[in-house]
Write an enzyme that holds these catalytic residues in place. Sequence first.
Site, PDB file in Angstrom:
ATOM      1  N   ALA A 242      39.840  80.049  33.893  1.00 15.91           N
ATOM      2  CA  ALA A 242      39.353  81.430  33.972  1.00 15.91           C
ATOM      3  C   ALA A 242      37.980  81.476  34.638  1.00 15.91           C
ATOM      4  O   ALA A 242      37.715  82.322  35.492  1.00 15.91           O
ATOM      5  CB  ALA A 242      39.275  82.035  32.575  1.00 15.91           C
TER       6      ALA A 242
ATOM      7  N   ASP B 279      38.414  80.942  38.305  1.00 15.12           N
ATOM      8  CA  ASP B 279      38.911  82.152  38.966  1.00 15.12           C
ATOM      9  C   ASP B 279      37.799  83.172  39.171  1.00 15.12           C
ATOM     10  O   ASP B 279      37.768  83.878  40.173  1.00 15.12           O
ATOM     11  CB  ASP B 279      40.043  82.777  38.141  1.00 15.12           C
ATOM     12  CG  ASP B 279      41.309  81.931  38.231  1.00 15.12           C
ATOM     13  OD1 ASP B 279      41.379  81.077  39.139  1.00 15.12           O
ATOM     14  OD2 ASP B 279      42.212  82.116  37.386  1.00 15.12           O
TER      15      ASP B 279
ATOM     16  N   LEU C  80      52.988  48.230  58.939  1.00 19.60           N
ATOM     17  CA  LEU C  80      52.766  46.968  58.241  1.00 19.60           C
ATOM     18  C   LEU C  80      54.020  46.106  58.299  1.00 19.60           C
ATOM     19  O   LEU C  80      55.129  46.621  58.204  1.00 19.60           O
ATOM     20  CB  LEU C  80      52.470  47.217  56.757  1.00 19.60           C
ATOM     21  CG  LEU C  80      51.118  47.781  56.340  1.00 19.60           C
ATOM     22  CD1 LEU C  80      51.158  48.142  54.873  1.00 19.60           C
ATOM     23  CD2 LEU C  80      50.025  46.766  56.618  1.00 19.60           C
TER      24      LEU C  80
ATOM     25  N   GLU D 221      46.103  46.798  47.243  1.00 21.48           N
ATOM     26  CA  GLU D 221      46.206  48.235  46.937  1.00 21.48           C
ATOM     27  C   GLU D 221      47.661  48.616  46.759  1.00 21.48           C
ATOM     28  O   GLU D 221      48.534  47.961  47.307  1.00 21.48           O
ATOM     29  CB  GLU D 221      45.710  49.065  48.140  1.00 21.48           C
ATOM     30  CG  GLU D 221      44.309  48.829  48.540  1.00 21.48           C
ATOM     31  CD  GLU D 221      44.025  49.418  49.934  1.00 21.48           C
ATOM     32  OE1 GLU D 221      44.798  50.276  50.407  1.00 21.48           O
ATOM     33  OE2 GLU D 221      43.023  49.000  50.531  1.00 21.48           O
TER      34      GLU D 221
ATOM     35  N   LYS E 242      45.420  43.068  51.926  1.00 24.93           N
ATOM     36  CA  LYS E 242      44.640  43.226  53.158  1.00 24.93           C
ATOM     37  C   LYS E 242      43.501  42.221  53.192  1.00 24.93           C
ATOM     38  O   LYS E 242      42.852  41.989  52.168  1.00 24.93           O
ATOM     39  CB  LYS E 242      44.025  44.629  53.213  1.00 24.93           C
ATOM     40  CG  LYS E 242      45.042  45.743  53.227  1.00 24.93           C
ATOM     41  CD  LYS E 242      44.383  47.121  53.244  1.00 24.93           C
ATOM     42  CE  LYS E 242      45.474  48.186  53.317  1.00 24.93           C
ATOM     43  NZ  LYS E 242      44.944  49.552  53.202  1.00 24.93           N
TER      44      LYS E 242
ATOM     45  N   LYS F  44      56.361  43.770  49.186  1.00 26.83           N
ATOM     46  CA  LYS F  44      57.326  44.781  48.736  1.00 26.83           C
ATOM     47  C   LYS F  44      57.868  44.497  47.339  1.00 26.83           C
ATOM     48  O   LYS F  44      58.152  43.355  46.995  1.00 26.83           O
ATOM     49  CB  LYS F  44      58.509  44.834  49.717  1.00 26.83           C
ATOM     50  CG  LYS F  44      58.115  45.236  51.120  1.00 26.83           C
ATOM     51  CD  LYS F  44      57.981  46.732  51.272  1.00 26.83           C
ATOM     52  CE  LYS F  44      59.348  47.346  51.447  1.00 26.83           C
ATOM     53  NZ  LYS F  44      59.276  48.683  52.002  1.00 26.83           N
TER      54      LYS F  44
ATOM     55  N   CYS G 123      93.244  62.527  26.581  1.00 33.20           N
ATOM     56  CA  CYS G 123      94.369  63.035  25.799  1.00 33.20           C
ATOM     57  C   CYS G 123      95.345  63.885  26.612  1.00 33.20           C
ATOM     58  O   CYS G 123      96.395  64.284  26.108  1.00 33.20           O
ATOM     59  CB  CYS G 123      93.870  63.829  24.589  1.00 33.20           C
ATOM     60  SG  CYS G 123      93.109  65.393  25.052  1.00 33.20           S
TER      61      CYS G 123
END
Length: 695
Positions: free
Chosen positions: A35, A38, A84, A115, A306, A330, A427
């Site tokens: 609020a 806003d 990559l 990372e 890296k 990966k 059934c």
Amino acid sequence: MTTNSLRSRYEELKAQINFHNYRYHVLDAPVISDAEFDRLLNELKRIEAEHPDWVTPDSPTQRAGAKPADRFEKVRHPAPILSLANAFGAEDARAWFERIRKIDDRVERAKFVVEPKIDGLSVVLHYRDGIFVQGATRGDGEVGEDITNNLRTVKAIPLKIPVNSEEFSVISKQLSVGSVPKTLVVRGEAFIPIKEFEELNRKLEEAGEKTYLNPRNTAAGSLRQLDPALTASRPITLLVYQIVHAEGGTVPTSQWEILQYLKSLGFPVTDVARRFDTLDEAIAYAETWDRRRDELPYEADGMVIKIDDLRLAAELGFVGKDPRGAIAFKFPAREVTTILKEIGVAVGRTGVLTPYAVLEPVEIGGVIVERATLHNFDYIAEKDIRVGDRVLVKRAGEVIPYVIGPVVEARTGKEKPYKPPQTCPACGQPVEHFEGEVAWYCVNAACPAQLIRNVEHFVSRGAMDIVGMGIKIVEKLIEAGKVKDVADLYTLTREDILEAVTKKDRKTEKQPPGKIADNLLASIEASKSRPLARLIAALGIRGVGEVSAADLASHFEDLDALSQASAEDLQQIEGIGPNIAEGIVDWFSRPANQKVLKKLKAAGVWARGGKSKEEGQKSDALAGLTFVITGTLPTWSRDEAKAFIESHGGKVTDSVSKKTSYLVLGENPGSKFEKAKALGVKIIGEEELRKLAGD
Ligand code: IVH
């Protein structure tokens, strides 16, 4: 206010709002309420309406509102946006190290930054004099598309970054990099976090709209379409990890410092990154995230290792578009494609038919998957999944493997569209569909597939809690014909149970069969005294869980009384909607179920509920009626009026709805009076209430 002071208020507001935006969307640690936020934004908007010429591109009002574009302009990147090479496991990563060590032996002394490799969309952000001026997709790595107006709506992207050292936080001063370059181009990965993606799909499903396949495609699709308002409505965020280009200033020369530097400029940066002195440590860290990947709030398909020294990394050059100085470590894939051989149908406890995929066996994340859920028949139709299709299957975390959708490009024309069964596969009885539900049901109470699930549910903990009645024994008893419905549990003999128990693999049992049978008989006996709420829940009526069972139990004396209630009666009860009411009426209307009730009664499984005439109950004159009281009544207090209504079998609730029978009106009524009038609810006074109750 003078124009001058209004102008400085305007600048202050922009800075404040951008700061709070950063606290909320980047740090996830807001310091003011929505609020308050806003209020600041509205004040800013008012000033901008008066002085449109003041508006700058870094104003928070500029995030939304751009008109849909006709097409995207092309943007040439200031430096190639590289990709990559992949390493699948530690061995691959070591082989990479060996290759680059041969090129330059300084690699032996290199440090490594690890990372997360986020599965999103690569974006390139341009800042001139600290202002966000352009954002582009990666494209072919040389030329991308200008999606600036879409990216502006992503609140995690700063519209302004500090330009001089005073504006820096402590961290970057330690890095001693001088002032921020006049032109700074950074790269990051835009994505939708998993929770937000699921929430988005849930909302779309509720609205009856098509759901999205996965977070990556949704993020990419939302950023690469022409209407910024649509992008704004999607929960896209990003993490930044690279400086692509810098002019008119210096930037750090190690990856680790780049991450700290970007963070200090107000960019969102991962807090999962670490720096290591050796490759082995880097690999070990990457492997821990393979095991912990469900803790990441976004989808990651691996970790990136890296070389920390960016000058050394650059000197190593690249192979095609892959720089030699970094490698993608990966994770095993969680989404793989395979052939959908067949669609099977399982029958659940309430008779729900659930389709599942029978797959060409495939390995997903170290587990062989042969079956996957297809959710429901609408899902198959919506995604146009055909038998014989190559399908994308996902298995992640605790989730049951599921079919995401067909790989349409792989179709040969031999795939067959699927038709849901008209009869129950267990059934052979016709299946039914209920208005407003996606599920199809087998409604045959004697269906063997359902019977197992039914008994399993009946004896479960939240229901009749028959301790020791495991699935294996249930199956054996059904197989031997000793249990044809749940009531048969109460006429089982010691011999019946012994036979079922001895047929089991006895090696796994610690107790002698005689003891097991005695214990089981005792728990069957004990279950007879479970309260009515449990008994109702145990019946497995469609839509009736523990909560609605408790509501029902407090309104009916026993199962006979519940059995006679009409759908309308039932809907008078709070918490019982039309679907549940219909499910109850339907269940009791079936002769097979009535037979079960008779048998339960005969066996003494007949709990009594709340509606038995309690003490102080004067009459039933108001039974089935719901009242709301508003205002001050002439002689009664609110509580007295409530007690009066309840003592005549009526119910009092707090809010007026279409289900309210009467509004009891006193002096100075509240908004309930208006609502009752609007809904056409009958309105009476205290006097009329007494008459109604025959008092
Ligand atoms: S580095 C030289 N770091 O993965 C820089 N890429 O398959 C090369 N990606 O297109 C990229 N997270 O979109 C890098 N932390 C991260 C990344 C990352 C996600 C994406 C990126 C790239 C793709 C390579």
